[in-house]
Design an enzyme around this catalytic site. Structure first.
Site, PDB file in Angstrom:
ATOM      1  N   GLU A 194       0.885  -1.176   0.000  1.00  0.00           N
ATOM      2  CA  GLU A 194       0.000   0.000   0.000  1.00  0.00           C
ATOM      3  C   GLU A 194       0.917   1.217   0.000  1.00  0.00           C
ATOM      4  OE1 GLU A 194      -3.360   0.213   0.000  1.00  0.00           O
ATOM      5  OE2 GLU A 194      -3.733  -1.936  -0.005  1.00  0.00           O
TER       6      GLU A 194
ATOM      7  N   CYS B 282      -2.261   9.522   2.501  1.00  0.00           N
ATOM      8  CA  CYS B 282      -1.786   8.920   1.243  1.00  0.00           C
ATOM      9  C   CYS B 282      -2.702   9.239   0.075  1.00  0.00           C
ATOM     10  CB  CYS B 282      -1.636   7.421   1.399  1.00  0.00           C
ATOM     11  SG  CYS B 282      -3.147   6.631   1.974  1.00  0.00           S
TER      12      CYS B 282
HETATM   13  P1  NAD Z   1       8.163   4.754   5.162  1.00  0.00           P
HETATM   14  O1  NAD Z   1       8.226   3.909   3.941  1.00  0.00           O
HETATM   15  O2  NAD Z   1       9.299   5.657   5.452  1.00  0.00           O
HETATM   16  O3  NAD Z   1       7.983   3.846   6.476  1.00  0.00           O
HETATM   17  C1  NAD Z   1       6.982   2.879   6.604  1.00  0.00           C
HETATM   18  C2  NAD Z   1       7.478   1.742   7.464  1.00  0.00           C
HETATM   19  O4  NAD Z   1       8.610   1.133   6.846  1.00  0.00           O
HETATM   20  C3  NAD Z   1       7.900   2.156   8.868  1.00  0.00           C
HETATM   21  O5  NAD Z   1       7.391   1.216   9.811  1.00  0.00           O
HETATM   22  C4  NAD Z   1       9.418   2.122   8.804  1.00  0.00           C
HETATM   23  O6  NAD Z   1      10.012   1.747  10.033  1.00  0.00           O
HETATM   24  C5  NAD Z   1       9.690   1.072   7.756  1.00  0.00           C
HETATM   25  N1  NAD Z   1      10.930   1.331   7.004  1.00  0.00           N
HETATM   26  C6  NAD Z   1      11.440   2.563   6.680  1.00  0.00           C
HETATM   27  N2  NAD Z   1      12.589   2.410   5.981  1.00  0.00           N
HETATM   28  C7  NAD Z   1      12.807   1.082   5.864  1.00  0.00           C
HETATM   29  C8  NAD Z   1      13.835   0.288   5.258  1.00  0.00           C
HETATM   30  N3  NAD Z   1      14.872   0.851   4.633  1.00  0.00           N
HETATM   31  N4  NAD Z   1      13.732  -1.058   5.325  1.00  0.00           N
HETATM   32  C9  NAD Z   1      12.685  -1.636   5.936  1.00  0.00           C
HETATM   33  N5  NAD Z   1      11.698  -0.944   6.553  1.00  0.00           N
HETATM   34  C10 NAD Z   1      11.742   0.389   6.513  1.00  0.00           C
HETATM   35  O7  NAD Z   1       6.778   5.535   5.016  1.00  0.00           O
HETATM   36  P2  NAD Z   1       6.215   6.656   5.968  1.00  0.00           P
HETATM   37  O8  NAD Z   1       7.022   7.890   5.789  1.00  0.00           O
HETATM   38  O9  NAD Z   1       6.009   6.110   7.320  1.00  0.00           O
HETATM   39  O10 NAD Z   1       4.774   6.887   5.315  1.00  0.00           O
HETATM   40  C11 NAD Z   1       4.513   7.809   4.327  1.00  0.00           C
HETATM   41  C12 NAD Z   1       4.311   7.141   2.986  1.00  0.00           C
HETATM   42  O11 NAD Z   1       3.369   6.094   3.099  1.00  0.00           O
HETATM   43  C13 NAD Z   1       3.734   8.082   1.952  1.00  0.00           C
HETATM   44  O12 NAD Z   1       4.354   7.856   0.712  1.00  0.00           O
HETATM   45  C14 NAD Z   1       2.274   7.691   1.883  1.00  0.00           C
HETATM   46  O13 NAD Z   1       1.643   7.996   0.665  1.00  0.00           O
HETATM   47  C15 NAD Z   1       2.355   6.227   2.116  1.00  0.00           C
HETATM   48  N6  NAD Z   1       1.100   5.735   2.667  1.00  0.00           N
HETATM   49  C16 NAD Z   1       0.346   4.897   1.914  1.00  0.00           C
HETATM   50  C17 NAD Z   1      -0.874   4.476   2.403  1.00  0.00           C
HETATM   51  C18 NAD Z   1      -1.754   3.554   1.621  1.00  0.00           C
HETATM   52  O14 NAD Z   1      -2.694   3.032   2.196  1.00  0.00           O
HETATM   53  N7  NAD Z   1      -1.511   3.336   0.346  1.00  0.00           N
HETATM   54  C19 NAD Z   1      -1.290   4.887   3.667  1.00  0.00           C
HETATM   55  C20 NAD Z   1      -0.480   5.725   4.396  1.00  0.00           C
HETATM   56  C21 NAD Z   1       0.727   6.145   3.896  1.00  0.00           C
END
Ligand code: NAD
Length: 391
Positions: free
Chosen positions: A150, A184
């Site tokens: 997602e 998002c």
């Molecule tokens: P992110 O990808 O930075 O982090 C999400 C999760 O991934 C966190 O739990 C984090 O600890 C983990 N993570 C971060 N870097 C990682 C790595 N290198 N390896 C493994 N795990 C890692 O995202 P965010 O900043 O928390 O969220 C914002 C993004 O999420 C935006 O792009 C938004 O559009 C998207 N989003 C999508 C939805 C959806 O339902 N499609 C919903 C909410 C947010």
């Protein structure tokens, strides 16, 4: 509404529908297999991993978890480290109330994520950025683990000349400013028809003032930006010369006022990546072909919003563009319509959930043919009669 309300709805749905969802479903059996019966049996994958983001830190972990356990799985959840208070509450709810071999919350940052991703899970459900989505899918591929991703992206919002401008302004301002743009499916940028551009922009600004007053930074109902990194990132996107509304901020409290930027071009910095904040860039258009072309030249968005009364143009936008979901004459609310699966396509993700789709996401559909033991079709078995005239 967006954290606890959504989650409770999903839990209610699972409790009310679990018998129906978990039932074996009988499907047609061809004549060749006469006497037998065919069934689809949903079975749990096993142990699933759910990784969540910070922007709706409770809902985006607990809602998939409700479906995962309704479908019969064990689960490990990894809430975002950027919203540590909510992560702590999730851990308290899960780890103190449930057998930890059944469901478990593993708090931590990227390192914890990496450690979890190195394990073999039976399903991975990830919500977050497209960049990290690629890392998750790569790790999953090593174990051939199926994934739901997602992700995010730039969701366009189009305002046709033939629409109700008051409603459009309210619904767009609401969708953009919900959680301060950190959603998002927030409308990321606007395409406004040239003929109604000035009138619409005026209405959009007036609506923002009606929602949060003329000093939104001081308004307690107006959210803040999650952290300093994102705060600075957002400020760097705001082209000061083209601010037509807002652009105020408070560094101490990490607040940025609702901001409208006009004009912008496709090459402007703010048009390159997902904004994820209360800043609305506006481009104008004359012909819907330009807008369709612009959208199709870019990665497929998570959501697309079109405000119009013109049936022909609505049909064209629906048929000629691809996105995870669409609202006609609204923003964000398609995710609240329980019968609609929610998810992205292309760079905005793969797979979907909500309601029945959540249960299906966390279930393997096992195909079962039950044959009878009374008679057999002799012609099925060798040796085959290939003599002339047989056929
Ligand atoms: P992110 O990808 O930075 O982090 C999400 C999760 O991934 C966190 O739990 C984090 O600890 C983990 N993570 C971060 N870097 C990682 C790595 N290198 N390896 C493994 N795990 C890692 O995202 P965010 O900043 O928390 O969220 C914002 C993004 O999420 C935006 O792009 C938004 O559009 C998207 N989003 C999508 C939805 C959806 O339902 N499609 C919903 C909410 C947010």
């Amino acid at each position: 509404m967006t954290e606890v309300g959504f989650t409770l709805n999903e839990i209610d749905f699972m409790i009310k529908n679990i018998r129906r969802l978990a039932k074996y479903r009988r499907v047609k059996t061809p004549l060749m297999l006469a006497g037998g019966s065919s069934h689809i049996a949903p079975e749990p994958y096993g142990t699933v991993l759910i990784i969540g983001p910070w922007n709706y830190p409770f809902q985006l972990v607990m809602l998939p978890l409700a479906g995962a356990i309704a479908a019969g799985n064990c689960a490990v959840v990894k809430p975002s480290e950027l919203s540590p208070n909510v992560a702590g509450i999730i851990t308290k709810i899960i780890n103190k109330n449930f057998d930890n071999e059944y469901i478990f919350s593993a708090e931590g940052g990227i390192e914890m994520s990496e450690q979890l991703l190195a394990q073999k899970f039976d399903y991975i459900f990830y919500t977050g950025s497209t960049t990290v989505g690629r890392i998750v899918m790569e790790a999953a591929a090593k174990n051939l683990t199926p994934v739901t991703l997602e992700l995010g992206g730039k969701s366009p919002c189009i305002v046709d000349k033939d629409t109700n401008l008051d409603n459009a302004a309210r619904r767009i301002a609401w969708g953009k400013l919900l959680n301060c743009g950190q959603t998002c499916v927030a409308p990321d940028y606007l395409f406004v028809h040239k003929e109604i551009r000035d009138e619409f922009i005026k209405k959009l600004i007036n609506t923002s003032e009606a929602f949060y007053g003329s000093n939104p930074i001081k308004n307690e109902q107006y959210s803040k930006i999650i952290n300093e990194r994102h705060f600075n990132r957002l400020l760097s996107l705001i082209d000061k010369q083209n601010i037509i509304y807002g652009g105020n901020y408070d560094k101490e409290r990490l607040k940025i006022s609702p901001t409208v930027i006009y004009p912008v071009t496709k090459d402007s910095k703010i048009m390159q990546d997902e904004i994820f904040g209360p800043v609305m860039p506006i481009m104008e258009y004359e012909n819907i072909d330009e807008v369709i072309g612009y959208i199709n030249d870019r990665p497929k968005p998570l959501a697309l919003y079109f405000f119009s009364k013109d049936k022909g143009r609505i049909r064209r936008v629906l048929k000629e563009t691809s996105s995870g979901g669409v609202c006609i004459n609204d923003t964000v609310n398609h995710i609240a319509s329980a019968g609609l699966p929610f998810g992205g396509v292309g760079d905005s993700g793969m797979g979907s959930y909500h309601g029945r789709a959540t249960f299906d996401t966390f279930s393997h559909k096992k195909s079962i043919l039950k044959s009878q033991l009374i008679f057999d079709l002799e012609m099925k078995y060798p040796p085959y009669d290939v003599s002339e005239g047989f056929i």
